[in-house]
Design a protein around this motif. Sequence first.
Motif, PDB file in Angstrom:
ATOM      1  N   GLU A 263     -40.397 -67.484 109.664  1.00 43.78           N
ATOM      2  CA  GLU A 263     -39.558 -66.871 110.691  1.00 43.78           C
ATOM      3  C   GLU A 263     -39.628 -67.610 112.024  1.00 43.78           C
ATOM      4  N   LEU A 264     -40.467 -68.643 112.105  1.00 40.57           N
ATOM      5  CA  LEU A 264     -40.681 -69.337 113.373  1.00 40.57           C
ATOM      6  C   LEU A 264     -39.877 -70.622 113.486  1.00 40.57           C
ATOM      7  N   LEU A 265     -39.443 -71.156 112.352  1.00 36.46           N
ATOM      8  CA  LEU A 265     -38.698 -72.404 112.346  1.00 36.46           C
ATOM      9  C   LEU A 265     -37.235 -72.137 112.001  1.00 36.46           C
ATOM     10  N   PRO A 266     -36.356 -73.101 112.274  1.00 36.68           N
ATOM     11  CA  PRO A 266     -34.952 -72.948 111.870  1.00 36.68           C
ATOM     12  C   PRO A 266     -34.860 -72.836 110.348  1.00 36.68           C
ATOM     13  N   PRO A 267     -33.740 -72.332 109.821  1.00 36.99           N
ATOM     14  CA  PRO A 267     -33.578 -72.237 108.366  1.00 36.99           C
ATOM     15  C   PRO A 267     -33.747 -73.584 107.665  1.00 36.99           C
ATOM     16  N   LYS A 268     -33.323 -74.654 108.334  1.00 36.07           N
ATOM     17  CA  LYS A 268     -33.527 -76.011 107.839  1.00 36.07           C
ATOM     18  C   LYS A 268     -34.402 -76.756 108.852  1.00 36.07           C
ATOM     19  N   PHE A 269     -35.489 -77.356 108.388  1.00 34.65           N
ATOM     20  CA  PHE A 269     -36.431 -77.986 109.308  1.00 34.65           C
ATOM     21  C   PHE A 269     -36.999 -79.264 108.685  1.00 34.65           C
ATOM     22  N   THR A 270     -37.598 -80.087 109.526  1.00 28.68           N
ATOM     23  CA  THR A 270     -38.245 -81.312 109.057  1.00 28.68           C
ATOM     24  C   THR A 270     -39.740 -81.062 108.892  1.00 28.68           C
ATOM     25  N   LEU A 271     -40.396 -81.953 108.181  1.00 34.61           N
ATOM     26  CA  LEU A 271     -41.850 -81.855 108.032  1.00 34.61           C
ATOM     27  C   LEU A 271     -42.553 -82.031 109.380  1.00 34.61           C
ATOM     28  N   THR A 272     -41.948 -82.818 110.252  1.00 33.22           N
ATOM     29  CA  THR A 272     -42.529 -83.004 111.587  1.00 33.22           C
ATOM     30  C   THR A 272     -42.503 -81.705 112.375  1.00 33.22           C
ATOM     31  N   GLU A 273     -41.414 -80.957 112.288  1.00 33.43           N
ATOM     32  CA  GLU A 273     -41.333 -79.666 112.981  1.00 33.43           C
ATOM     33  C   GLU A 273     -42.366 -78.691 112.440  1.00 33.43           C
ATOM     34  N   LEU A 274     -42.558 -78.681 111.141  1.00 36.75           N
ATOM     35  CA  LEU A 274     -43.570 -77.803 110.552  1.00 36.75           C
ATOM     36  C   LEU A 274     -44.967 -78.224 110.984  1.00 36.75           C
ATOM     37  N   GLN A 275     -45.213 -79.524 111.034  1.00 37.08           N
ATOM     38  CA  GLN A 275     -46.518 -80.012 111.463  1.00 37.08           C
ATOM     39  C   GLN A 275     -46.795 -79.640 112.915  1.00 37.08           C
ATOM     40  N   HIS A 276     -45.771 -79.716 113.770  1.00 36.95           N
ATOM     41  CA  HIS A 276     -45.956 -79.351 115.178  1.00 36.95           C
ATOM     42  C   HIS A 276     -46.369 -77.876 115.319  1.00 36.95           C
ATOM     43  N   LEU A 277     -45.851 -77.024 114.446  1.00 36.20           N
ATOM     44  CA  LEU A 277     -46.226 -75.616 114.472  1.00 36.20           C
ATOM     45  C   LEU A 277     -47.708 -75.455 114.160  1.00 36.20           C
ATOM     46  N   TYR A 278     -48.169 -76.096 113.105  1.00 39.63           N
ATOM     47  CA  TYR A 278     -49.580 -76.009 112.752  1.00 39.63           C
ATOM     48  C   TYR A 278     -50.464 -76.614 113.839  1.00 39.63           C
TER      49      TYR A 278
ATOM     50  N   GLU B 125     -28.733 -84.636 111.472  1.00 41.23           N
ATOM     51  CA  GLU B 125     -27.526 -85.240 112.029  1.00 41.23           C
ATOM     52  C   GLU B 125     -27.559 -85.155 113.551  1.00 41.23           C
ATOM     53  N   GLY B 126     -26.968 -86.133 114.190  1.00 41.14           N
ATOM     54  CA  GLY B 126     -26.845 -86.118 115.638  1.00 41.14           C
ATOM     55  C   GLY B 126     -28.148 -86.297 116.391  1.00 41.14           C
ATOM     56  N   VAL B 127     -29.117 -87.023 115.825  1.00 42.18           N
ATOM     57  CA  VAL B 127     -30.393 -87.256 116.507  1.00 42.18           C
ATOM     58  C   VAL B 127     -30.466 -88.716 116.930  1.00 42.18           C
ATOM     59  N   ALA B 128     -31.206 -88.968 118.024  1.00 41.45           N
ATOM     60  CA  ALA B 128     -31.302 -90.319 118.567  1.00 41.45           C
ATOM     61  C   ALA B 128     -32.223 -91.202 117.728  1.00 41.45           C
ATOM     62  N   HIS B 129     -33.152 -90.568 117.025  1.00 44.09           N
ATOM     63  CA  HIS B 129     -34.100 -91.326 116.208  1.00 44.09           C
ATOM     64  C   HIS B 129     -33.621 -91.392 114.760  1.00 44.09           C
ATOM     65  N   ARG B 130     -34.425 -92.016 113.928  1.00 44.48           N
ATOM     66  CA  ARG B 130     -34.076 -92.116 112.511  1.00 44.48           C
ATOM     67  C   ARG B 130     -34.042 -90.719 111.888  1.00 44.48           C
ATOM     68  N   PRO B 131     -32.939 -90.340 111.258  1.00 44.12           N
ATOM     69  CA  PRO B 131     -32.833 -88.988 110.685  1.00 44.12           C
ATOM     70  C   PRO B 131     -33.934 -88.722 109.659  1.00 44.12           C
ATOM     71  N   ALA B 132     -34.447 -87.493 109.677  1.00 46.89           N
ATOM     72  CA  ALA B 132     -35.498 -87.090 108.743  1.00 46.89           C
ATOM     73  C   ALA B 132     -34.934 -86.130 107.711  1.00 46.89           C
ATOM     74  N   LYS B 133     -35.626 -86.020 106.578  1.00 46.40           N
ATOM     75  CA  LYS B 133     -35.199 -85.109 105.518  1.00 46.40           C
ATOM     76  C   LYS B 133     -35.367 -83.661 105.959  1.00 46.40           C
ATOM     77  N   LEU B 134     -34.496 -82.809 105.459  1.00 46.88           N
ATOM     78  CA  LEU B 134     -34.538 -81.394 105.798  1.00 46.88           C
ATOM     79  C   LEU B 134     -35.055 -80.579 104.620  1.00 46.88           C
ATOM     80  N   TYR B 135     -35.820 -79.533 104.961  1.00 48.24           N
ATOM     81  CA  TYR B 135     -36.412 -78.654 103.958  1.00 48.24           C
ATOM     82  C   TYR B 135     -36.151 -77.201 104.349  1.00 48.24           C
TER      83      TYR B 135
END
Length: 246
Positions: A157-172, A203-213
């Motif tokens: 419930e804390l992350l967007p419905p679609k997120f990257t592994l980096t976003e999940l790691q930042h939470l931890y 999509e629409g990111v300045a860096h290399r796009p990451a996979k979504l989960y």
Amino acid sequence: MKNLNTYFKSAFTVDNVIFGFDESDLKILLIKRQEEPYNNHWGLPGYFVLPDEDLNTAARRVLKQLAGIDNVFLEQVKSFGAVDRHPVGRVITVAYYSLVKIADFNPTPDNDVAKEVRWFSVSDISALDLAFDHEEMINVCFQTLKRQVRIRPVGFELLPPKFTLTELQHLYEAILETDLDKRNFRKKILSMNLLIDLEEMQEGVAHRPAKLYKFDSDKYEEFLQDGFSFEVKESKRKEPKPSLSN
């Protein structure tokens, strides 16, 4: 035997320790008090239990009245009963805590106790000179949250419905107050089969796009019931973040 009236001279309160995540930082919800004691001090959303209500009902009512937050799961953590913790008299309090997504709430006080509600970074708490023993309560609940994140999944419930592994790691990392080794974190989280690879890229990111989960809801509920052991090595390239308890 002593007169029983001797034992009916204590008051009871509830205090809510609400942690919030905003995609990068772990924060705590505080109110600015406008009554004595500790007028104009920041503190937890907490107040007295009414004579005709149970503790869980009181915790939800107080959180709604003092901070305008409703419909969150509150978990009872610990009672605090030091004799001198309240300057007016003997007050025993029961602390509850929760972890929420900040973007889902708009805290607003609706009472005569709190004149302001604000999110503060957990790392800034020690500099605020909080009311009563609220810093101790936050420390205790924070340590509880750290233990829980190692045995129960967080993020659904804390992350967007679609997120990257980096976003999940930042939470931890925000909860554990340390930088985790990227390779080990990904290996561990993917081996749990908790995530579904959407076969999509950012999509629409300045860096290399990451996979979504996204989270596998069935597996997530299974882990909530059965628990797991989540241990990941800390990064050797960065210094650990300062701890709230230091």
